[in-house]
Design an enzyme around this catalytic site. Structure first.
Site, mmCIF file in Angstrom:
data_model
loop_
_atom_site.group_PDB
_atom_site.id
_atom_site.type_symbol
_atom_site.label_atom_id
_atom_site.label_comp_id
_atom_site.label_asym_id
_atom_site.label_seq_id
_atom_site.Cartn_x
_atom_site.Cartn_y
_atom_site.Cartn_z
ATOM 1 N N GLU A 246 72.882 85.681 130.568
ATOM 2 C CA GLU A 246 73.400 85.696 131.452
ATOM 3 C C GLU A 246 73.967 84.825 132.773
ATOM 4 O O GLU A 246 73.134 84.462 133.336
ATOM 5 C CB GLU A 246 72.873 87.024 132.465
ATOM 6 C CG GLU A 246 73.336 88.624 131.315
ATOM 7 C CD GLU A 246 73.154 89.649 132.463
ATOM 8 O OE1 GLU A 246 73.174 91.547 132.159
ATOM 9 O OE2 GLU A 246 71.970 89.668 133.148
ATOM 10 N N ASN B 235 70.508 94.726 133.589
ATOM 11 C CA ASN B 235 69.347 95.459 133.852
ATOM 12 C C ASN B 235 70.430 96.130 134.832
ATOM 13 O O ASN B 235 69.365 97.636 135.088
ATOM 14 C CB ASN B 235 68.663 94.515 135.113
ATOM 15 C CG ASN B 235 67.784 94.318 134.485
ATOM 16 O OD1 ASN B 235 67.059 94.390 133.053
ATOM 17 N ND2 ASN B 235 67.127 92.161 134.341
ATOM 18 N N SER C 118 66.074 88.288 138.174
ATOM 19 C CA SER C 118 66.368 89.404 137.389
ATOM 20 C C SER C 118 67.096 90.229 138.236
ATOM 21 O O SER C 118 68.035 91.314 138.122
ATOM 22 C CB SER C 118 64.939 90.642 137.114
ATOM 23 O OG SER C 118 64.433 89.693 136.533
ATOM 24 N N HIS D 72 70.439 83.883 133.713
ATOM 25 C CA HIS D 72 69.167 84.525 133.572
ATOM 26 C C HIS D 72 69.153 85.184 131.899
ATOM 27 O O HIS D 72 69.582 85.380 131.763
ATOM 28 C CB HIS D 72 69.650 86.110 134.040
ATOM 29 C CG HIS D 72 68.655 87.627 133.620
ATOM 30 N ND1 HIS D 72 69.260 88.811 133.476
ATOM 31 C CD2 HIS D 72 67.546 86.893 133.948
ATOM 32 C CE1 HIS D 72 67.958 89.990 133.539
ATOM 33 N NE2 HIS D 72 66.975 89.018 134.300
HETATM 34 P P1 NAD Z 1 55.470 85.153 135.509
HETATM 35 O O1 NAD Z 1 54.457 86.072 136.746
HETATM 36 O O2 NAD Z 1 54.532 85.284 134.337
HETATM 37 O O3 NAD Z 1 55.206 83.517 136.310
HETATM 38 C C1 NAD Z 1 55.643 82.784 137.136
HETATM 39 C C2 NAD Z 1 55.199 81.501 138.153
HETATM 40 O O4 NAD Z 1 55.223 81.082 138.779
HETATM 41 C C3 NAD Z 1 53.427 81.446 137.431
HETATM 42 O O5 NAD Z 1 53.149 80.810 137.221
HETATM 43 C C4 NAD Z 1 53.554 81.091 139.373
HETATM 44 O O6 NAD Z 1 51.965 80.714 139.357
HETATM 45 C C5 NAD Z 1 54.664 80.047 139.272
HETATM 46 N N1 NAD Z 1 54.831 79.999 140.813
HETATM 47 C C6 NAD Z 1 54.813 81.206 141.501
HETATM 48 N N2 NAD Z 1 55.580 80.846 142.977
HETATM 49 C C7 NAD Z 1 55.818 78.831 142.513
HETATM 50 C C8 NAD Z 1 56.087 78.179 143.373
HETATM 51 N N3 NAD Z 1 56.238 77.797 145.028
HETATM 52 N N4 NAD Z 1 56.678 76.519 142.878
HETATM 53 C C9 NAD Z 1 55.523 76.645 141.616
HETATM 54 N N5 NAD Z 1 55.469 77.667 140.517
HETATM 55 C C10 NAD Z 1 55.841 78.826 141.183
HETATM 56 O O7 NAD Z 1 56.453 85.958 135.815
HETATM 57 P P2 NAD Z 1 57.823 85.699 134.463
HETATM 58 O O8 NAD Z 1 57.459 87.000 134.185
HETATM 59 O O9 NAD Z 1 58.357 84.474 134.054
HETATM 60 O O10 NAD Z 1 58.921 85.698 135.989
HETATM 61 C C11 NAD Z 1 59.933 84.414 136.591
HETATM 62 C C12 NAD Z 1 61.254 85.380 137.132
HETATM 63 O O11 NAD Z 1 61.695 85.058 136.169
HETATM 64 C C13 NAD Z 1 60.957 86.104 138.175
HETATM 65 O O12 NAD Z 1 62.112 86.182 139.168
HETATM 66 C C14 NAD Z 1 61.434 87.195 137.323
HETATM 67 O O13 NAD Z 1 62.630 88.259 137.916
HETATM 68 C C15 NAD Z 1 62.545 86.523 136.614
HETATM 69 N N6 NAD Z 1 62.480 87.633 134.974
HETATM 70 C C16 NAD Z 1 61.840 88.239 134.476
HETATM 71 C C17 NAD Z 1 61.219 88.303 133.104
HETATM 72 C C18 NAD Z 1 60.539 89.343 132.125
HETATM 73 O O14 NAD Z 1 60.729 89.602 131.763
HETATM 74 N N7 NAD Z 1 59.700 88.715 132.563
HETATM 75 C C19 NAD Z 1 63.199 88.774 132.099
HETATM 76 C C20 NAD Z 1 64.170 88.061 132.615
HETATM 77 C C21 NAD Z 1 64.083 87.323 134.349
#
Ligand code: NAD
Length: 307
Positions: free
Chosen positions: A175, A213, A142, A163
């Site tokens: 995106e 964002n 993000s 994204h």
């Molecule tokens: P989350 O915490 O729900 O999920 C992340 C997952 O990644 C977890 O299940 C964790 O166990 C796993 N993980 C961590 N390190 C790892 C590795 N080395 N190998 C394999 N798996 C691994 O997080 P999320 O909300 O799904 O966000 C994930 C990404 O998406 C981030 O970069 C975040 O900025 C981006 N994002 C989030 C949102 C949102 O609203 N939550 C929106 C757009 C983008």
């Protein structure tokens, strides 16, 4: 038409069009599971990867539940067809705890792990060794620069941002972030892929916050400053933006939904990149709430209290 223009067109014509049939998704949290669901539901073969089996089981159960909600609406008149849709979608999703194994046949890898530059770079450094040369890498970050993540690999031309928005099955936008090194073919492939999974892609440069964002985070931070200055109560600011601007949520409701810790992480990172930019100025109140463990809805309290 000049000779160089003709050569360019001829070369473009000859370039093979890249398509995505199989993909690996690393990280099966909120975003990874959502991306897996929409890709599998549109006929793509998905390998979903996370650090532990129980996390993957939880993700699969979540996808199944989410698909049942889709089916309830989409196949209200034909439950049998709905069940078939769920079975076919789930059959398109494999799971593994080994990132190296996940990427061996992937046309595309989408990374959705923790929002930490060093951790993402580490992962891509490994994936770069095991994925075939053709494989396109994309990050769902993000707030981190795509270029900085891509620099951990030797395939800058096959690296971009993809994204998605939360919840992925519901939100139509993607995106597509073109870093300076991203090739035209890869960019076009990701635009096509986004459409193929039923999303509406927009094109972004690799700048802080991309499009959504970049507007949303400074807006939320300015709402906090407005409140800190005592110019309006948080309740009134929320009502004002809902009734006056037609937003579905007020900025404080949105801050609590996104997570105050996430918002702080984003603004701190941008402030470090551009310390002179007043739009990226951190907020004292936000810092205090995060330090007190009040991260929003997920912890039961942020700007508001939740049961
Ligand atoms: P989350 O915490 O729900 O999920 C992340 C997952 O990644 C977890 O299940 C964790 O166990 C796993 N993980 C961590 N390190 C790892 C590795 N080395 N190998 C394999 N798996 C691994 O997080 P999320 O909300 O799904 O966000 C994930 C990404 O998406 C981030 O970069 C975040 O900025 C981006 N994002 C989030 C949102 C949102 O609203 N939550 C929106 C757009 C983008």
């Amino acid at each position: 038409m000049s000779l160089s223009a003709l050569t360019y067109i001829a070369r473009r014509g000859m370039a093979t069009k890249l398509t995505v049939k199989s993909m690996a998704i690393i990280g099966s949290g909120q975003m990874g599971a959502g991306i897996a669901q929409v890709a599998a539901a549109t006929g793509h073969k998905v390998v979903l990867c996370d650090t532990a089996g129980d996390i993957l089981e939880k993700a699969q159960a979540g996808i199944q539940k989410s698909l049942q909600r889709v089916v309830k609406k989409k196949y209200a008149d034909d439950p049998e067809k709905g069940q078939e849709f769920i079975t076919n979608t789930m059959a398109n999703i494999e799971t593994t705890t080994e990132p190296a194994k996940a990427v061996v046949t992937a046309d595309l890898v989408v990374e959705a792990i923790v929002e930490n530059l060093a951790v993402k770079q580490d992962l891509f450094r490994t994936l770069d060794k095991f994925a075939p040369a053709k494989t396109i890498f994309a990050s769902n970050t993000s707030s981190l620069p795509i270029t900085a993540i891509a620099d951990s690999t030797k395939r800058q031309d096959k690296f971009a941002g993809l994204h998605f928005f939360n919840p992925v099955p519901v939100m139509k936008l993607v995106e597509v972030v073109r870093a300076p090194g991203t090739s035209q073919e890869v960019y076009e492939c990701l635009m096509d892929f986004s459409k193929a999974i039923g999303k509406h892609p927009v094109t972004c440069k690799d700048t802080p916050g991309f499009l959504v964002n970049r507007l949303l985070v400074p807006y939320m931070l300015e709402s906090v400053r407005l409140y800190e200055r005592g110019d309006g109560s948080k309740e009134d600011i929320d009502v004002a933006m809902k009734l006056g601007a037609g937003y579905p949520m007020g900025p404080f409701e949105l801050l609590d939904y996104v997570g105050l810790d996430t918002c702080k992480f984003i603004i701190d990172g941008w402030h470090e990149l551009e310390p002179e930019n007043p739009l990226f100025e951190p907020s004292q109140l936000l810092n205090e709430l995060v330090a007190a463990g009040k991260h929003g809805k997920k912890t039961g309290e942020g700007f508001y209290k939740y049961n």
